[in-house]
Scaffold this motif. Structure first.
Motif, mmCIF file in Angstrom:
data_model
loop_
_atom_site.group_PDB
_atom_site.id
_atom_site.type_symbol
_atom_site.label_atom_id
_atom_site.label_comp_id
_atom_site.label_asym_id
_atom_site.label_seq_id
_atom_site.Cartn_x
_atom_site.Cartn_y
_atom_site.Cartn_z
ATOM 1 N N ARG A 33 -0.923 -12.702 32.975
ATOM 2 C CA ARG A 33 -1.250 -13.699 31.958
ATOM 3 C C ARG A 33 -1.291 -15.101 32.572
ATOM 4 O O ARG A 33 -0.467 -15.418 33.439
ATOM 5 C CB ARG A 33 -0.214 -13.676 30.829
ATOM 6 N N TYR A 34 -2.263 -15.897 32.126
ATOM 7 C CA TYR A 34 -2.396 -17.275 32.580
ATOM 8 C C TYR A 34 -2.725 -18.155 31.378
ATOM 9 O O TYR A 34 -3.501 -17.751 30.498
ATOM 10 C CB TYR A 34 -3.545 -17.427 33.592
ATOM 11 N N THR A 35 -2.152 -19.349 31.363
ATOM 12 C CA THR A 35 -2.576 -20.337 30.377
ATOM 13 C C THR A 35 -3.553 -21.305 31.041
ATOM 14 O O THR A 35 -3.463 -21.576 32.236
ATOM 15 C CB THR A 35 -1.375 -21.127 29.817
ATOM 16 N N ILE A 36 -4.477 -21.810 30.245
ATOM 17 C CA ILE A 36 -5.494 -22.741 30.726
ATOM 18 C C ILE A 36 -5.353 -24.035 29.942
ATOM 19 O O ILE A 36 -5.261 -24.017 28.702
ATOM 20 C CB ILE A 36 -6.912 -22.168 30.537
ATOM 21 N N GLY A 37 -5.314 -25.173 30.627
ATOM 22 C CA GLY A 37 -5.180 -26.456 29.940
ATOM 23 C C GLY A 37 -5.607 -27.601 30.825
ATOM 24 O O GLY A 37 -5.946 -27.422 31.990
ATOM 25 N N ARG A 38 -5.585 -28.793 30.272
ATOM 26 C CA ARG A 38 -6.036 -29.956 31.019
ATOM 27 C C ARG A 38 -4.954 -30.423 31.988
ATOM 28 O O ARG A 38 -3.761 -30.207 31.768
ATOM 29 C CB ARG A 38 -6.457 -31.075 30.081
ATOM 30 N N SER A 39 -5.403 -31.080 33.055
ATOM 31 C CA SER A 39 -4.482 -31.531 34.095
ATOM 32 C C SER A 39 -3.866 -32.882 33.762
ATOM 33 O O SER A 39 -2.931 -33.310 34.422
ATOM 34 C CB SER A 39 -5.212 -31.618 35.438
ATOM 35 N N PHE A 40 -4.385 -33.574 32.721
ATOM 36 C CA PHE A 40 -3.853 -34.887 32.361
ATOM 37 C C PHE A 40 -2.712 -34.732 31.355
ATOM 38 O O PHE A 40 -2.936 -34.751 30.146
ATOM 39 C CB PHE A 40 -4.953 -35.773 31.753
ATOM 40 N N VAL A 41 -1.487 -34.527 31.824
ATOM 41 C CA VAL A 41 -0.329 -34.420 30.947
ATOM 42 C C VAL A 41 0.797 -35.284 31.501
ATOM 43 O O VAL A 41 0.824 -35.630 32.691
ATOM 44 C CB VAL A 41 0.152 -32.946 30.808
ATOM 45 N N ALA A 42 1.718 -35.644 30.650
ATOM 46 C CA ALA A 42 2.855 -36.457 31.087
ATOM 47 C C ALA A 42 3.754 -35.659 32.015
ATOM 48 O O ALA A 42 3.758 -34.417 31.997
ATOM 49 C CB ALA A 42 3.651 -36.927 29.868
ATOM 50 N N GLU A 43 4.518 -36.362 32.868
ATOM 51 C CA GLU A 43 5.356 -35.697 33.868
ATOM 52 C C GLU A 43 6.383 -34.771 33.236
ATOM 53 O O GLU A 43 6.754 -33.752 33.812
ATOM 54 C CB GLU A 43 6.056 -36.740 34.738
ATOM 55 N N ASP A 44 6.870 -35.130 32.038
ATOM 56 C CA ASP A 44 7.917 -34.318 31.423
ATOM 57 C C ASP A 44 7.358 -33.185 30.568
ATOM 58 O O ASP A 44 8.102 -32.437 29.946
ATOM 59 C CB ASP A 44 8.835 -35.202 30.560
ATOM 60 N N GLU B 77 5.132 -29.612 30.016
ATOM 61 C CA GLU B 77 4.849 -28.382 30.755
ATOM 62 C C GLU B 77 3.342 -28.247 30.989
ATOM 63 O O GLU B 77 2.537 -28.396 30.071
ATOM 64 C CB GLU B 77 5.354 -27.171 29.961
ATOM 65 N N GLN B 78 2.988 -27.980 32.248
ATOM 66 C CA GLN B 78 1.580 -27.819 32.584
ATOM 67 C C GLN B 78 1.135 -26.371 32.410
ATOM 68 O O GLN B 78 1.935 -25.432 32.481
ATOM 69 C CB GLN B 78 1.329 -28.250 34.032
ATOM 70 N N ALA B 79 -0.159 -26.208 32.182
ATOM 71 C CA ALA B 79 -0.728 -24.863 32.122
ATOM 72 C C ALA B 79 -0.811 -24.280 33.528
ATOM 73 O O ALA B 79 -0.665 -24.980 34.536
ATOM 74 C CB ALA B 79 -2.109 -24.919 31.478
ATOM 75 N N ASP B 80 -1.072 -22.962 33.610
ATOM 76 C CA ASP B 80 -1.168 -22.295 34.925
ATOM 77 C C ASP B 80 -2.466 -22.690 35.643
ATOM 78 O O ASP B 80 -2.474 -22.918 36.846
ATOM 79 C CB ASP B 80 -1.124 -20.773 34.747
ATOM 80 N N ILE B 81 -3.560 -22.754 34.880
ATOM 81 C CA ILE B 81 -4.856 -23.128 35.443
ATOM 82 C C ILE B 81 -5.247 -24.467 34.840
ATOM 83 O O ILE B 81 -5.403 -24.593 33.626
ATOM 84 C CB ILE B 81 -5.930 -22.061 35.132
#
Length: 625
Positions: free
Chosen positions: A23-34, A36-40
């Motif tokens: 399983r992978y999540t896909i999301g944008r790379s522009f997120v705050a440092e605190d 959680e980022q997506a896998d892709i």
């Protein structure tokens, strides 16, 4: 191995992600440092922080929508809580990105597996390095005439000795593998150039007739067993037959290659590969020569994808190292007067045949030098050729010809690789021969056959940052050149306002292309592009668009690789309630549903300019209805 291939539809560029987990999540790379980022991660503001998830469901993959913004599969939106199964033939869309599942099946095609490929890369690299040293080609390459027949012969003779020595050292298993791949390449060449007149293999003249006759006999057997028709119109089906059944057919016949023929086949295989490095563009050269391939995408030195018949697949080719890939990029951009280095790590250029090239290198490209080549068709494609391909109907073609003759201002809209330039070329061929046409492009690709055509191309800044000539500069200058029509290869920014003003000030019949998913989105994109170069109120921009643009021709690429005109729409007026530009469909495409093929239909809407076209005998009503 299964991978997810992600393509930016607006700017180009390809990313690939091996799918090793469940399983992978896909999301944008522009997120705050605190957060959680997506896998892709995808760098887009049009994508949610956690936009979608893909997961393995038995032997299949499925996609689930997580965010508020849409996730599309084959142009249909995925509903919350309703995972949608997808495969290699399905097209996923998230924001301005397209996603495809790539399942590598080396066994189905006549290509080397990764281990054998690394072995042959080492052998070819060693031979190439020795040749450069023995002939002093490293230092004196610029002084040697590589088009001189005597030079080619000397290089070939030296190569013959080096390759002969190398073949004697290759073990039997790898030799058998190379013979299998070399015969596949020969058959693929036969399919690709079937029906072409006077086509010769690159560096021909080195073949030995005795062995070539034996090889022709073997090819004839395989062609018969694979049921290849070897006709231009059957190129796609022949390619599919070859890729699907070659391995089994080749192994079933257990062809007895005598030592002499086997060594000859491998020598010629290695010879062409290394000659391509010296005289051409290395492993890209035969891909460029193939009319079946419309795009070549070098993701990294050992990973090259191609788009063939609209479908992206791994070419199973690679460069020996980053140095050779960089040398190839420099060989492309230098004749165009461009440069690429750490201070200028991105460049646009074109090849001699007009194919468009984009290169980007470290530190911007993290995996090493990256190269994208959009190959021009080897022969011009006419509007009725597109009818034969199913891109539009005969009825629509006659209507578009009449629109060109009526001097309507036309915008051709679509995503990357949807066929906008091909359509623009096809429609522009019906511009009258007595008219003066000025074409403006970033990289010249248009192929207008009229005699009175002025072709302009932008120029990037020099090493001192001076001398840049933008699309907007050329557009303003073109208005002083007494054009009857202006054709802009693609509007991307502030020059859009100048284009609209030209359309509004007596240059009727002008044409351009733009990136959008449908005609209504194209109107919004025109607004956005104008706003990048001016502070005119948006209401005034919409009035400009509604009065300047008459017709939008929308193209889309589908999951099977086909490209079709999905809308032909008239730009009519401004909606009093919403303030948006109104677009009315004249023709549109209904996608296939279970038990029924896709089809183009006339909507019944009568465009405002139709009576004038009929009055001028540009269109017969029976052609439309």
């Amino acid at each position: 191995m299964t991978k997810l291939v992600i393509t930016n539809n607006l700017l180009g560029g390809v990313q690939e992600y091996p799918l090793d987990a469940e399983r992978y999540t896909i999301g944008r790379s522009f997120v705050a440092e605190d957060e959680e980022q997506a896998d892709i991660l995808i760098p887009s503001r049009q994508i949610n922080k956690h936009h979608a998830a893909i997961s393995k469901a038995g032997e299949q993959w499925q996609i689930e929508r997580l965010g508020a913004l849409p996730t599309m599969v084959n142009n249909s939106s995925v509903d919350f809580g309703q995972p949608c199964v997808f495969g290699p033939d399905d097209l996923l869309q998230i924001g301005e990105y397209s996603l495809r599942l790539l399942v590598e099946t080396v066994e189905a095609r006549g290509e080397l597996d990764d281990h054998s490929r690394q072995q042959i890369i080492a052998i070819e690299s060693g031979i190439h390095s020795k040749l450069l040293d023995l002939m002093d080609l490293r230092q004196n390459r610029q002084e040697i005439d590589l088009e001189n027949e005597d030079t080619i012969t000397r290089i070939r003779e030296m190569l013959d000795k080096l390759i002969g020595a190398a073949v004697e050292e290759i073990d039997k298993q790898l030799l058998d593998e190379l013979v299998r791949v070399a015969v596949y390449r020969r058959l693929n060449w036969e399919v690709t150039f079937a029906g072409s007149q006077n086509v010769q293999r690159r560096y021909s003249g080195f073949e030995q007739p005795y062995f070539e006759r034996q090889l022709d006999t073997i090819k004839s057997v395989l062609i018969r067993e694979l049921e290849l028709d070897l006709q231009p119109k059957t190129m796609k089906s022949d390619t599919e037959k070859l890729d699907a059944a070659y391995e089994k057919t080749f192994s079933r016949h257990k062809i007895d290659f005598g030592p002499g023929l086997q060594d000859y086949i491998v020598k010629m295989f290695l010879m062409r590969n290394i000659l391509d490095l010296i005289f051409g563009l290395g492993p890209l050269q035969d891909l460029l020569d193939a009319p079946t391939i419309s795009e070549i995408m070098v993701v990294s030195r050992d990973r090259i994808f191609v788009e063939k018949f609209g479908v992206v697949e791994d070419s199973r080719r690679g460069f020996y190292n980053d140095t050779l890939l960089m040398a190839t990029i420099e060989r492309i951009v230098s004749p165009a007067g461009r440069r690429i280095d750490k201070s200028t790590p991105m460049v646009d250029a074109r090849l001699k045949d007009g194919s468009r090239v984009n290169a980007i290198i470290p530190p911007l490209a993290l995996k090493g030098p990256c190269l994208t080549i959009e190959s021009l068709p080897k022969s011009s494609v006419g509007l009725f050729d597109l009818v034969g391909f199913g891109a539009l109907t005969d009825q629509m073609a006659h209507f578009l010809i009449a629109c060109v003759g009526a001097h309507l201002n036309i915008v051709i809209s679509g995503g990357t690789g949807s066929g906008k330039t091909t359509m623009l070329n096809a429609m522009s061929s019906f511009i009258g021969s007595a008219e003066r046409v000025v074409t403006i492009e970033d990289t010249a690709e248009l192929q207008l056959n009229q005699e009175h055509v002025v072709t302009l191309e932008t120029r990037t800044a020099n090493m001192e940052g001076k001398g840049e000539v933008s699309m907007r500069d050329l557009l303003k200058n073109s208005l002083r050149m007494r054009p009857d029509r202006i054709v802009v290869g693609e509007c991307r920014g502030g020059e859009t306002l100048d284009m609209l003003q030209a359309m509004n000030t007596g240059h009727d019949g002008s044409m351009t292309t733009g990136h959008a998913n449908n005609p209504q989105d194209m109107m919004k994109r025109l607004e956005t592009m104008v706003l990048t170069g001016t502070d005119i109120p948006v209401e005034a921009i919409r009035v400009q668009i509604a009065s300047a643009v008459n017709l939008v021709v929308q193209l889309n690429r589908f999951s099977d690789g086909s490209r079709r005109v999905t809308h032909v729409s008239e730009v009519t007026d401004i909606d009093e309630t919403s303030g948006h530009v109104i677009v009315e469909d004249i023709f549109h495409y209904i996608p296939p549903v279970e038990g029924r093929d896709g089809r183009h239909v006339f909507t019944g809407y009568i465009p405002r300019f139709l009576p004038d076209m009929v009055k001028k005998n540009l269109l017969k009503l029976e052609d439309l209805f």
